[in-house]
Scaffold this motif. Sequence first.
Motif, short mmCIF file in Angstrom:
data_model
loop_
_atom_site.label_atom_id
_atom_site.label_comp_id
_atom_site.label_asym_id
_atom_site.label_seq_id
_atom_site.Cartn_x
_atom_site.Cartn_y
_atom_site.Cartn_z
N ASP A 2 0.84 -1.00 -0.06
CA ASP A 2 -0.13 0.02 0.05
C ASP A 2 0.86 1.31 -0.15
O ASP A 2 1.89 1.40 0.75
CB ASP A 2 -0.97 0.13 1.31
CG ASP A 2 -2.12 -0.70 0.92
OD1 ASP A 2 -2.55 -1.19 -0.21
OD2 ASP A 2 -2.70 -1.00 2.01
N PRO A 4 0.80 5.12 0.76
CA PRO A 4 -0.01 6.38 1.47
C PRO A 4 -0.57 7.29 0.45
O PRO A 4 0.24 7.61 -0.70
CB PRO A 4 0.65 6.81 2.62
CG PRO A 4 1.92 6.03 2.49
CD PRO A 4 2.04 5.09 1.59
N THR A 5 -1.70 7.74 0.54
CA THR A 5 -2.09 8.84 -0.37
C THR A 5 -1.22 10.01 -0.59
O THR A 5 -1.13 10.40 -1.87
CB THR A 5 -3.44 9.32 -0.10
OG1 THR A 5 -4.33 8.03 0.37
CG2 THR A 5 -4.29 10.13 -1.35
N ARG A 273 -3.91 0.55 -7.37
CA ARG A 273 -3.06 1.05 -6.02
C ARG A 273 -3.24 2.34 -6.13
O ARG A 273 -2.89 3.21 -5.24
CB ARG A 273 -1.89 0.48 -5.96
CG ARG A 273 -1.74 -0.91 -5.53
CD ARG A 273 -0.64 -1.59 -5.45
NE ARG A 273 -0.29 -1.93 -7.09
CZ ARG A 273 0.74 -2.67 -7.60
NH1 ARG A 273 1.85 -2.91 -6.82
NH2 ARG A 273 0.97 -2.60 -8.99
#
Lengths: 324, 325
Positions: A2, A4-5, A273
């Motif tokens: 993942d 992070p944004t 993603r």
Amino acid sequence: MDVPTRKLKTAYRLMKTIREFEERMRSEYQQGKLPGFIHIYRNQEAVAVAACLDMTNEDYIASTHRGHGHCIAKGCEIEAMLLELACKEDGLCNGKGGSMHIADMSKGMLGANAIVGGGPPIAAGAALTAKTLGNGAVSMAFIGDGASDQGTVAESLNLAVVLQLPMIFMYENNRYAEFTKSPKPDGRIAERAGAFGMPAEVVDGSDFFAMYDACQQAITRGREGGGPTAIEAVCNRYYGHFEGDPQAYRDQDELAQERAVSDPIPRFLADPRAAALSAESIAEIDAAILSEIDRGFEVTYAAADPTPDKLYTDVYIHYEGRLR
Amino acid sequence: MKMSIREAINQTLHQEMARDERVIVLGEDVASDQGGVYGITEGLPAKFGVHRVIDTPITESAIVGAAGGAALTGLRPVAELMFVDFLGVCLDQILNQIAKFRYMFGGQARTPVVIRTMIGAGTGTGPQHSQILYPLLAAIPGIKVVTPANAADAKGLLTTAIRDDDPVIFCEHKALYMDECEVPEGEYLLPFGQARTAVQGSDITIVGMSRTAVIAEQAAAQLAQKGVSAEVIDLRTLSPLDESTILESLAKTGRLVVVDESNPYCSMASEIAGLAVEQGFDTLDAPVKRITSPHTPVPATPCLEAEYVPNVARVVTAVEETLAY
């Protein structure tokens, strides 16, 4: 993995900045408004951005003649870069470096390099500093597929292994060394680096997420004292060796096909993603990039050239002899 | 205290490594028990550890380039290029990288690196281990070139070199390593760009550097016995070059012989002869004479090598011819 944004946004912003910055540069260059040689990085943006995303100003990179993307990814300011590429007094290097020698020591950007294979020994030295000071910094050399054959690269690979330096050999295999197609199959470069005794892998250089994953591992290995890593990022050189090179030596159908499949930006946006990036935030980022570039060119074209006395400055810090 | 050049360099490295922990030493065999070919780095690894006294592979581009990169990022490396002849392997890292960082980066870079290297003929080491090559280096803007001729100067100039923030190439003549003289105790620095008047004189000026400064002094001693008062100038540093000391001496004596172990074309001797003609023309009472090695490689055979290098007899003859002009 993942991402992070916040990092996704940064990654997108940097890749898109490199793209827009260089497209605008090309157009200005074609109009004769910028001096010297320029080498465009288009379609290789994911490599630089993934490589530098987890670096700080205390980490080092040594770049190449195709270095605009590396500069932007390492955090160089657009306006200061443009001033340098136009060889103005207030450029990053006071106009004395230009596109092929641009550097920003405050960002750990140890210079583009107009000597193919010139950078890796310098990057090894920066890694030696990090190792000697024990500060956890890493150093990365960007190396083209052409440069991968240089003796300096082999010497640096060997030194990095012998001294267990916190160094990353970031090969950008765009399959063309100047005007000549690489006779090596993809993967041969990593294989060669691996033979020196370091982890080496081949990664799709158009796939930001794959690149970021590989770079995170390499950087972590370096920071934790695990020694050097080599990454062969297989990518596509969209334009010619330098701007103005018509690429008559390339199969045009093959080129068109490669261009389409290897653009890292749409591929990034289409990846699940990256779903956290909203259309609004993308539009906002795009608008900000364009206005920053517009402002940069405005400032650049209004900026002063270096005065003639600057020919003699910064040859040495202190020199008791004659310069003229 | 009396010591050899070899000992003076070793002592200086000890002192500077103890003084500043950013000083590191790297090169081929530098961390061996013997301290390299001539024992220059003897005792350093035991005292400062192999993380600061670093043995490298035999890869001169990587040694010199990494020293440059380490200097650029905060260390003060002293790299060893075992023989200056190996410049052929690593010139790019000196010429295109280290020498140009500061200028092409617009003053952002600071590259406090010293490259120690052995120069010169006279020990039978042949064509690829005996060259001088300092004119090649002195011609490059951005680096400084230092050529000590005795142990005291070796200490003073090496201390200055290590503390200098610009790249310095420190040339050690292998035929002088065992030459002894009094060396000041403790901290001792000599400024760059200031030649040493080794012998005061009034009839003629003889300029030398590195080993030819020693030859010039020996020639002056012989000439003194013949009633000739020769002034001997040891340049100490080739870049920066102390032009005013040469010109002032020439103004006093009116005659100039330059002794230089370089090959003749584009030599330091040519540079100094050019200086004398351009800026000291009115003070010249005779043509300038250049005593150099010939335009040949250095031969391995000792009998030809003895012909190759400038010697005292050639200097004495040149002085006598110049005085007779």
